[in-house]
Each structure stands twice: as structure tokens, then as C-alpha cells.
Scaffold this motif. Structure first.
Motif, PDB file in Angstrom:
ATOM      1  N   ASP A  59     -46.626  29.047  25.087  1.00 57.19           N
ATOM      2  CA  ASP A  59     -47.764  29.318  25.959  1.00 57.19           C
ATOM      3  C   ASP A  59     -47.945  30.824  25.939  1.00 57.19           C
ATOM      4  OD1 ASP A  59     -49.492  29.906  28.059  1.00 57.19           O
ATOM      5  OD2 ASP A  59     -48.621  28.423  29.414  1.00 57.19           O
ATOM      6  N   VAL A  60     -49.061  31.298  25.400  1.00 61.65           N
ATOM      7  CA  VAL A  60     -49.236  32.746  25.212  1.00 61.65           C
ATOM      8  C   VAL A  60     -49.351  33.503  26.522  1.00 61.65           C
ATOM      9  CG1 VAL A  60     -50.273  32.455  22.931  1.00 61.65           C
ATOM     10  CG2 VAL A  60     -51.762  32.568  24.947  1.00 61.65           C
ATOM     11  N   THR A  61     -49.495  32.804  27.639  1.00 57.95           N
ATOM     12  CA  THR A  61     -49.539  33.464  28.938  1.00 57.95           C
ATOM     13  C   THR A  61     -48.167  33.523  29.613  1.00 57.95           C
ATOM     14  OG1 THR A  61     -50.040  31.463  30.222  1.00 57.95           O
ATOM     15  CG2 THR A  61     -51.908  32.639  29.248  1.00 57.95           C
ATOM     16  N   ASP A  62     -47.147  33.006  28.940  1.00 58.72           N
ATOM     17  CA  ASP A  62     -45.791  32.981  29.485  1.00 58.72           C
ATOM     18  C   ASP A  62     -44.960  34.063  28.781  1.00 58.72           C
ATOM     19  OD1 ASP A  62     -43.019  32.439  29.885  1.00 58.72           O
ATOM     20  OD2 ASP A  62     -43.498  30.371  30.422  1.00 58.72           O
ATOM     21  N   PRO A  63     -44.640  35.154  29.461  1.00 54.61           N
ATOM     22  CA  PRO A  63     -43.907  36.259  28.819  1.00 54.61           C
ATOM     23  C   PRO A  63     -42.582  35.836  28.194  1.00 54.61           C
ATOM     24  CG  PRO A  63     -44.776  36.947  30.945  1.00 54.61           C
ATOM     25  CD  PRO A  63     -44.977  35.470  30.863  1.00 54.61           C
ATOM     26  N   GLU A  64     -41.861  34.937  28.845  1.00 54.97           N
ATOM     27  CA  GLU A  64     -40.568  34.513  28.314  1.00 54.97           C
ATOM     28  C   GLU A  64     -40.742  33.736  27.013  1.00 54.97           C
ATOM     29  OE1 GLU A  64     -38.323  32.427  31.251  1.00 54.97           O
ATOM     30  OE2 GLU A  64     -38.068  34.195  32.537  1.00 54.97           O
ATOM     31  N   GLN A  65     -41.755  32.876  26.950  1.00 59.09           N
ATOM     32  CA  GLN A  65     -41.983  32.097  25.735  1.00 59.09           C
ATOM     33  C   GLN A  65     -42.480  32.991  24.602  1.00 59.09           C
ATOM     34  OE1 GLN A  65     -44.150  28.403  26.065  1.00 59.09           O
ATOM     35  NE2 GLN A  65     -43.155  27.849  27.981  1.00 59.09           N
ATOM     36  N   VAL A  66     -43.295  33.988  24.914  1.00 58.26           N
ATOM     37  CA  VAL A  66     -43.772  34.926  23.888  1.00 58.26           C
ATOM     38  C   VAL A  66     -42.595  35.702  23.306  1.00 58.26           C
ATOM     39  CG1 VAL A  66     -45.137  37.011  23.494  1.00 58.26           C
ATOM     40  CG2 VAL A  66     -46.105  35.121  24.825  1.00 58.26           C
ATOM     41  N   ALA A  68     -39.469  34.817  23.315  1.00 54.97           N
ATOM     42  CA  ALA A  68     -38.609  33.889  22.578  1.00 54.97           C
ATOM     43  C   ALA A  68     -39.188  33.598  21.193  1.00 54.97           C
ATOM     44  CB  ALA A  68     -38.452  32.594  23.368  1.00 54.97           C
ATOM     45  N   ALA A  69     -40.502  33.506  21.108  1.00 62.68           N
ATOM     46  CA  ALA A  69     -41.142  33.245  19.817  1.00 62.68           C
ATOM     47  C   ALA A  69     -40.898  34.400  18.853  1.00 62.68           C
ATOM     48  CB  ALA A  69     -42.641  33.025  20.005  1.00 62.68           C
ATOM     49  N   ALA A  70     -41.028  35.629  19.338  1.00 60.44           N
ATOM     50  CA  ALA A  70     -40.807  36.789  18.482  1.00 60.44           C
ATOM     51  C   ALA A  70     -39.350  36.863  18.013  1.00 60.44           C
ATOM     52  CB  ALA A  70     -41.187  38.058  19.224  1.00 60.44           C
ATOM     53  N   GLN A  71     -38.436  36.444  18.885  1.00 66.23           N
ATOM     54  CA  GLN A  71     -37.015  36.486  18.536  1.00 66.23           C
ATOM     55  C   GLN A  71     -36.656  35.390  17.544  1.00 66.23           C
ATOM     56  OE1 GLN A  71     -34.374  36.292  21.903  1.00 66.23           O
ATOM     57  NE2 GLN A  71     -32.585  36.882  20.705  1.00 66.23           N
ATOM     58  N   SER A  72     -37.263  34.213  17.695  1.00 61.85           N
ATOM     59  CA  SER A  72     -36.890  33.073  16.840  1.00 61.85           C
ATOM     60  C   SER A  72     -37.687  33.008  15.540  1.00 61.85           C
ATOM     61  CB  SER A  72     -37.073  31.760  17.623  1.00 61.85           C
ATOM     62  OG  SER A  72     -38.426  31.571  17.985  1.00 61.85           O
ATOM     63  N   PHE A 109     -55.307  38.698  27.439  1.00 59.87           N
ATOM     64  CA  PHE A 109     -53.930  39.096  27.717  1.00 59.87           C
ATOM     65  C   PHE A 109     -52.929  38.321  26.862  1.00 59.87           C
ATOM     66  CE2 PHE A 109     -55.866  40.726  31.695  1.00 59.87           C
ATOM     67  CZ  PHE A 109     -55.418  42.033  31.590  1.00 59.87           C
ATOM     68  N   GLY A 110     -53.236  37.062  26.550  1.00 62.06           N
ATOM     69  CA  GLY A 110     -52.358  36.294  25.670  1.00 62.06           C
ATOM     70  C   GLY A 110     -52.316  36.903  24.275  1.00 62.06           C
ATOM     71  N   THR A 111     -53.485  37.292  23.768  1.00 62.38           N
ATOM     72  CA  THR A 111     -53.549  37.948  22.460  1.00 62.38           C
ATOM     73  C   THR A 111     -52.816  39.282  22.485  1.00 62.38           C
ATOM     74  OG1 THR A 111     -55.647  36.863  21.931  1.00 62.38           O
ATOM     75  CG2 THR A 111     -55.132  38.888  20.733  1.00 62.38           C
ATOM     76  N   LEU A 112     -52.988  40.036  23.555  1.00 63.84           N
ATOM     77  CA  LEU A 112     -52.297  41.313  23.697  1.00 63.84           C
ATOM     78  C   LEU A 112     -50.788  41.117  23.742  1.00 63.84           C
ATOM     79  CD1 LEU A 112     -52.172  44.361  24.207  1.00 63.84           C
ATOM     80  CD2 LEU A 112     -52.641  43.895  26.635  1.00 63.84           C
ATOM     81  N   ALA A 113     -50.336  40.124  24.497  1.00 66.61           N
ATOM     82  CA  ALA A 113     -48.898  39.874  24.619  1.00 66.61           C
ATOM     83  C   ALA A 113     -48.291  39.514  23.265  1.00 66.61           C
ATOM     84  CB  ALA A 113     -48.644  38.761  25.630  1.00 66.61           C
ATOM     85  N   MET A 114     -48.976  38.664  22.504  1.00 65.49           N
ATOM     86  CA  MET A 114     -48.485  38.278  21.182  1.00 65.49           C
ATOM     87  C   MET A 114     -48.466  39.470  20.239  1.00 65.49           C
ATOM     88  SD  MET A 114     -47.485  35.138  21.058  1.00 65.49           S
ATOM     89  CE  MET A 114     -47.499  34.835  19.284  1.00 65.49           C
ATOM     90  N   THR A 115     -49.486  40.288  20.315  1.00 65.57           N
ATOM     91  CA  THR A 115     -49.569  41.464  19.449  1.00 65.57           C
ATOM     92  C   THR A 115     -48.442  42.437  19.752  1.00 65.57           C
ATOM     93  OG1 THR A 115     -51.976  41.211  19.270  1.00 65.57           O
ATOM     94  CG2 THR A 115     -51.055  43.375  18.743  1.00 65.57           C
ATOM     95  N   PHE A 118     -45.049  40.906  18.504  1.00 65.42           N
ATOM     96  CA  PHE A 118     -44.860  40.747  17.065  1.00 65.42           C
ATOM     97  C   PHE A 118     -45.111  42.018  16.266  1.00 65.42           C
ATOM     98  CE2 PHE A 118     -44.628  36.314  18.064  1.00 65.42           C
ATOM     99  CZ  PHE A 118     -43.835  35.787  17.045  1.00 65.42           C
ATOM    100  N   ALA A 119     -45.593  43.080  16.898  1.00 65.07           N
ATOM    101  CA  ALA A 119     -45.793  44.328  16.162  1.00 65.07           C
ATOM    102  C   ALA A 119     -44.493  44.809  15.507  1.00 65.07           C
ATOM    103  CB  ALA A 119     -46.377  45.401  17.077  1.00 65.07           C
ATOM    104  N   PRO A 120     -43.359  44.810  16.212  1.00 69.77           N
ATOM    105  CA  PRO A 120     -42.107  45.229  15.566  1.00 69.77           C
ATOM    106  C   PRO A 120     -41.667  44.267  14.458  1.00 69.77           C
ATOM    107  CG  PRO A 120     -41.905  45.280  17.966  1.00 69.77           C
ATOM    108  CD  PRO A 120     -43.155  44.542  17.653  1.00 69.77           C
ATOM    109  N   VAL A 121     -41.949  42.987  14.644  1.00 66.26           N
ATOM    110  CA  VAL A 121     -41.597  41.996  13.623  1.00 66.26           C
ATOM    111  C   VAL A 121     -42.391  42.268  12.346  1.00 66.26           C
ATOM    112  CG1 VAL A 121     -41.653  39.531  13.032  1.00 66.26           C
ATOM    113  CG2 VAL A 121     -41.020  40.241  15.352  1.00 66.26           C
TER     114      VAL A 121
END
Length: 251
Positions: A59-66, A68-72, A109-115, A118-121
Motif C-alpha cells: 500500500d503506497v500510503t503505508d510508510p512501513e510497507q513502502v 519493506a518493499a525497498a528493502q526486499s 504522496f504515495g508516488t513521492l514515498a516510493m520515489t 527507491f532512489a537509493p536502490v
């Protein structure tokens, strides 16, 4: 320029519509791995899973899930921010005052959070690319699209700013301007609607070419041209469309 064959990509909202089409098209073009992200991964097409799509809960509005996605998903070189929300509510004279905030949370904000996540990735993987799936409503103020149009406009400027900030790390950013597409989000729309696979093909071609902003279909091209020729007249025509729709539907 980005080589899609052999790339690892993550597509948000990958369980239906345009997102599902991006997952399918990436696999067809030879992507090494495609993460299909969705709030409910159980809804991801079984055929795509069989073809190699990797489901993740997001869920792109959930900071913890975002986070976790970048980490996994540390191997991602292409991030496609496709997840979106359209509540079909008016902006000012609305029956749901929370609708615009929800649309901004997902579409901007969801797009911003994902960006940000994942920028470091992307940097670690050589720069890569980001594709933000936007809308004609990002380019022209669409009064019949309530809070969705302002949210997509904000995401358009986000795309430009992201491109400038991430240029030193070699990340390209493409803003995709999409017209009317045959998806659940556009069930209420009359007239011709594009096939989601055609949008995905056009979008990935634009990404591969490194285009900063790309129209994916005829409606996007036409709307931008009409706005450029006579902004005041086009604005009036959109207002008329809003009121004609209200007379027809009672909304």
C-alpha cells in the motif's frame, strides 16, 4: 536510454488495469524479474504469476510497507509508479470532503514515498529509471475529476523535480500522460477507451527512449493540443462537460 530486456522492475498497482498491463508487457519484453505490487496480492493475475511475476504486498500510503518493499526488492532498476485512486467526487461542492485528501495521498504522496524509498536502490543499480503513470488531468484542469486532477498535476511537477534531483545518480524520469483507458477506474466514462496493453507498450517505449514526458494515446495528444491552442476556450468546454454530465447522471 534504458534496456528493458533483462531489467528488474517494480510496478505498483500491478493487480489490474494499466498496472497489470505493464507487468505483462515487461515480461513479454524479456524483463529478468517483475515485482507486481498490490494492496491485495491475491488479486494478481494467475497467468502473470505463472509467467514469472513476483507478488508483493504494498500500500503506497503505508510508510512501513513502502520501506519493506525497498528493502526486499534491492535489485530494482525500473520503478513504475502506477497505483492510483479516483473517487469520482467533485472538489468543492462534494459529498465527501475527505475524497480529495485520499486522492492526494495515493496519487501524489504515495508516488513521492516510493520515489524517496527507491532512489537509493536505483542509484546502487546504476541509476535506472522511474516512470510515473499520470493522466491528461495532470496537464489540463479537469473539473469533472475532482481532487484527482490536482493530485495528478502535483505528481507531474514531482516528476520534473525528481528528474533534476536524481540526474547526478543517472536516474531518468518519465512522466506518462494517459487518456481514457478501458479500466475499472474509467467505467463511468463514455466514448472510446484505449486498451491498457497499448498504454503499457507506449509507456515502455517512451521509457526505453528516455523521454521526459510522453503522451501514450490519441486523447492525451488531442487534449494537450487543444489546451495549448486556446486555454480559455478549452477550460469552458470542460466546464460544460461537467454540467452536462450532472444533468445526465444527477451527480
Amino acid at each position: 536510454m534504458i534496456e528493458l530486456n533483462g531489467i528488474t522492475a517494480l510496478v505498483t498497482g500491478g493487480n489490474r488495469g494499466i498496472g497489470q498491463a505493464f507487468v505483462a508487457e515487461l515480461l513479454e519484453r524479456g524483463a529478468a524479474r517483475v515485482y507486481a505490487a498490490a494492496r491485495e496480492p491475491a488479486g494478481i493475475d494467475a497467468g502473470l504469476l505463472a509467467a514469472g511475476a513476483v507478488p508483493i504486498r504494498l500500500d503506497v500510503t503505508d510508510p512501513e510497507q513502502v520501506a519493506a518493499a525497498a528493502q526486499s526488492c534491492p535489485d530494482v532498476s525500473l520503478l513504475i509508479n502506477n497505483a492510483g485512486l479516483f473517487t469520482n467526487q467533485r472538489l468543492v461542492l462534494t459529498g465527501d470532503p475527505d475524497a480529495a485528501r485520499a486522492e492526494m495521498e495515493v496519487n501524489y504522496f504515495g508516488t513521492l514515498a516510493m520515489t524517496r524509498a527507491f532512489a537509493p536502490v536505483l542509484a546502487a543499480n546504476g541509476g535506472g529509471a522511474i516512470a510515473n503513470v499520470l493522466s491528461v488531468a495532470a496537464m489540463v484542469p479537469a473539473p469533472f475529476m475532482g481532487g484527482y486532477s490536482p493530485a495528478k498535476a502535483a505528481a507531474l511537477w514531482l516528476s520534473t523535480i525528481t528528474r533534476a534531483e536524481l540526474e547526478p545518480q543517472g536516474t531518468q524520469v518519465t512522466a506518462l500522460i494517459v487518456g481514457s483507458v478501458d479500466t475499472r477506474m474509467a467505467d463511468h466514462v463514455d466514448g472510446t477507451k484505449e486498451d491498457p496493453r497499448d498504454i503499457a507498450r507506449a509507456g515502455l517505449t517512451a521509457v526505453a527512449k528516455g523521454e521526459p514526458v510522453a503522451d501514450t494515446d490519441w486523447m492525451a495528444v488531442d487534449a494537450r493540443a487543444r489546451m495549448a491552442r486556446d486555454p480559455a476556450r478549452y477550460e469552458r468546454s470542460l466546464a460544460k462537460l461537467l454540467h452536462a454530465r450532472e444533468l445526465r447522471t444527477g451527480r
